[in-house]
Design an enzyme around this catalytic site. Sequence first.
Site, PDB file in Angstrom:
ATOM      1  N   GLU A   1       0.797  -1.228   0.000  1.00 19.59           N
ATOM      2  CA  GLU A   1       0.000   0.000   0.000  1.00 19.59           C
ATOM      3  C   GLU A   1       0.839   1.293   0.000  1.00 19.59           C
ATOM      4  OE1 GLU A   1      -4.215  -0.394   1.682  1.00 19.59           O
ATOM      5  OE2 GLU A   1      -2.884  -0.961   3.342  1.00 19.59           O
TER       6      GLU A   1
ATOM      7  N   HIS B   1      -0.657   5.605   7.839  1.00 20.75           N
ATOM      8  CA  HIS B   1      -1.787   4.744   7.474  1.00 20.75           C
ATOM      9  C   HIS B   1      -1.917   3.663   8.537  1.00 20.75           C
ATOM     10  CE1 HIS B   1      -4.517   2.078   5.510  1.00 20.75           C
ATOM     11  NE2 HIS B   1      -3.621   1.105   5.470  1.00 20.75           N
TER      12      HIS B   1
ATOM     13  N   HIS C   1      -4.838   0.775  10.790  1.00 23.00           N
ATOM     14  CA  HIS C   1      -6.113   0.056  10.907  1.00 23.00           C
ATOM     15  C   HIS C   1      -6.590   0.143  12.352  1.00 23.00           C
ATOM     16  CE1 HIS C   1      -4.106  -2.736   7.664  1.00 23.00           C
ATOM     17  NE2 HIS C   1      -4.429  -1.567   7.161  1.00 23.00           N
TER      18      HIS C   1
ATOM     19  N   HIS D   1     -11.620  -0.848   6.432  1.00 21.17           N
ATOM     20  CA  HIS D   1     -10.169  -1.032   6.340  1.00 21.17           C
ATOM     21  C   HIS D   1      -9.422  -0.251   7.430  1.00 21.17           C
ATOM     22  CE1 HIS D   1      -6.465  -0.398   3.412  1.00 21.17           C
ATOM     23  NE2 HIS D   1      -6.095  -0.730   4.626  1.00 21.17           N
TER      24      HIS D   1
END
Length: 241
Positions: free
Chosen positions: A76, A95, A97, A165
């Site tokens: 990603e 980024h 989760h 996500h």
Amino acid sequence: MSAIKTAIDELVIANRIVAAEKVCDAFGHVSMRHPENPGRFLLSRGRAPELIEASDIMEFTLEGGTAAGNGKPYLERFIHGAIYESRPDVQAVVHSHSYSVVPFSVIGEKLRPIMHVCATIGPDVPVWDPQVNFGDTDLLVSDMHQGRDLAKALGARTSILMRGHGSTVAGASLREAVYAAVMLEVNANLQLKAQAFGPVTFLTPGEIEKIRARQNKGRPGEGFDRAWQYWLRHAGFPTDE
Ligand code: MN
């Protein structure tokens, strides 16, 4: 010490902090724009943030190509390149989760700042849904088309959720991005608790603007820096003040 060596050391610390604060577990990543070449960014090879060492940090083009370093990159990485490409003001991207945030990506209820220290996440946190432009996917951002679609949905904001996500935050500095990523999780956790009792009074856009203006004028020992010193200790590093 060279700018690149300093940047890599700070990026390793940022990764350890997001792990210590439980924003990232085995997954998630932190990047920063290359301090000397705005067309490149620094990001670890694909491994859990808690494990990252300076030797893991690689250099990428904004399109996600490997420019320096060895190892298997994160799938990603396009999240990061696409945001640096569209936002010259952004110097760092996280980024994750993180668990309390994910419900807000699927319930149609907006994640909004409810506590003063969480104003950094911004007044408007949209949800990016890959289903809209890409149909059924594995929900990951696995190429530049998806990365640019996410960056477009983020626009000029700080934070964006990704349906089913996680989330991505962008900062004008590494410390601001880490702060916003931690506070996105803190706010989500508090908002879930508060909403269980009924309607919530959120910070107003004007309050958010005033808090952020003060944070952005923070001197050493204030705001993002005070939080960074605390998180350094939490993550097992000596404070640097
Ligand atoms: Mn992810």
